[in-house]
Design an enzyme around this catalytic site. Structure first.
Site, PDB file in Angstrom:
ATOM      1  N   ASN A 134       0.829  -1.213   0.000  1.00  0.00           N
ATOM      2  CA  ASN A 134       0.000   0.000   0.000  1.00  0.00           C
ATOM      3  C   ASN A 134       0.866   1.267   0.000  1.00  0.00           C
ATOM      4  O   ASN A 134       0.371   2.353   0.268  1.00  0.00           O
ATOM      5  CB  ASN A 134      -0.954  -0.003   1.203  1.00  0.00           C
ATOM      6  CG  ASN A 134      -0.205  -0.024   2.540  1.00  0.00           C
ATOM      7  OD1 ASN A 134       1.015   0.024   2.575  1.00  0.00           O
ATOM      8  ND2 ASN A 134      -0.946  -0.083   3.635  1.00  0.00           N
ATOM      9  N   HIS A 136       3.413   1.891   2.023  1.00  0.00           N
ATOM     10  CA  HIS A 136       3.960   2.300   3.321  1.00  0.00           C
ATOM     11  C   HIS A 136       5.492   2.217   3.332  1.00  0.00           C
ATOM     12  O   HIS A 136       6.098   1.529   2.506  1.00  0.00           O
ATOM     13  CB  HIS A 136       3.342   1.491   4.475  1.00  0.00           C
ATOM     14  CG  HIS A 136       3.742   0.057   4.546  1.00  0.00           C
ATOM     15  ND1 HIS A 136       2.959  -0.904   5.122  1.00  0.00           N
ATOM     16  CD2 HIS A 136       4.858  -0.602   4.120  1.00  0.00           C
ATOM     17  CE1 HIS A 136       3.571  -2.070   5.060  1.00  0.00           C
ATOM     18  NE2 HIS A 136       4.714  -1.917   4.457  1.00  0.00           N
TER      19      HIS A 136
HETATM   20  P1  PGA Z   1       8.655  -7.189   2.078  1.00  0.00           P
HETATM   21  O1  PGA Z   1       7.945  -6.051   2.921  1.00  0.00           O
HETATM   22  O2  PGA Z   1      10.072  -6.794   1.902  1.00  0.00           O
HETATM   23  O3  PGA Z   1       8.512  -8.435   2.923  1.00  0.00           O
HETATM   24  O4  PGA Z   1       7.919  -7.288   0.764  1.00  0.00           O
HETATM   25  C1  PGA Z   1       8.112  -4.725   2.555  1.00  0.00           C
HETATM   26  C2  PGA Z   1       7.163  -3.855   3.350  1.00  0.00           C
HETATM   27  O5  PGA Z   1       5.998  -4.247   3.546  1.00  0.00           O
HETATM   28  O6  PGA Z   1       7.565  -2.764   3.775  1.00  0.00           O
END
Ligand code: PGA
Length: 239
Positions: A134, A136
């Site tokens: 999303n 973030h």
């Molecule tokens: P991920 O998470 O590296 O496990 O994809 C990234 C995040 O949600 O900030």
């Protein structure tokens, strides 16, 4: 925002690690903020290999973990602290005292967060960030103020669903503690990392869409020294 695109995840990890070795060489006392999550692990593995080969050292550097999940057992390997320790900090020559992490179990979380901000001091030399589905950054969910400091936050449903990948049980945390957008945006250098087709749409939105707090990662387009590192799949929707 500089855009660095690599053909494969292996080339991407090795490319980021090359820049990282360079930063550690030019500033051995590099103060870094580092994320857990699945994205950075291949880069961390490259850095562990580099240190073992004598090509890099964290001996004078310091590391701050970007965020932490609440309501998770102290020894749960899904904790951000344990993930960063396991994949990088505990496998390189970083002194234990130079490893800083957030404690969601602190009796006074607000005081603990103020202490973390004080320890961060004049800001990070370098911060590595994944992109949430999303948009973030850390646990700064859409709508987080650009001036936010380290604080307790509630996680959005997409983040909770995505965080299930980090835990071997179904008791997925619904809140956490995160470094705020203010220190993130004040870092001297920011590396935004994305891999895999699942990140293609949000990465395109970050690069091409409006700059606004509804997509925190888009705020990095105003940063003077931010690089986005993608491999072919995450970068498939934009040139
Ligand atoms: P991920 O998470 O590296 O496990 O994809 C990234 C995040 O949600 O900030």
């Amino acid at each position: 925002m500089n855009l660095l695109r690599f053909d494969s995840e292996a080339a991407w990890a090795s490319g980021v690690a090359t820049f990282w070795r360079d930063r550690l060489r030019s500033n051995p006392r590099l103060k870094m903020c580092l994320p857990s999550g699945l994205t950075p692990n291949p880069i961390y593995a490259e850095m562990v290999r580099s240190v073992a080969a004598g090509e890099a050292t964290f001996a004078q550097a310091s590391v701050f973990v970007l965020d932490e999940f609440g309501d998770v057992a102290l020894d749960d390997p899904g904790r951000a602290k344990h993930a960063v320790m396991h994949h990088l900090a505990g496998a390189v020559d970083l002194p234990a005292a130079a490893f800083h992490f957030l404690d969601p179990d602190a009796p006074d979380i607000d005081a603990h967060c103020r202490r973390y901000d004080l320890d961060i001091g004049d800001g990070f030399d370098l911060i590595l960030l994944g992109i949430g589905l999303n948009g973030h950054l850390g646990m700064n969910e859409p709508g987080s103020p650009a001036r936010s400091r380290t604080r307790r936050v509630d996680l959005h449903e997409t983040t909770i669903a995505s965080a299930a990948r980090y835990f071997s049980h179904r008791n997925v945390p619904r809140w956490g503690v995160t470094v705020g957008l203010q220190p993130i945006l004040a870092s001297k250098e920011v590396w935004l990392l994305a891999t895999g087709s699942g990140k293609a749409a949000i990465t395109e939105r970050v690069v091409r869409g409006e700059i606004d707090e509804r997509v925190p990662a888009s705020l990095l387009r105003r940063h003077a020294n931010c690089s986005l590192f993608v491999e072919a799949e995450a970068g498939a929707l934009f040139k």
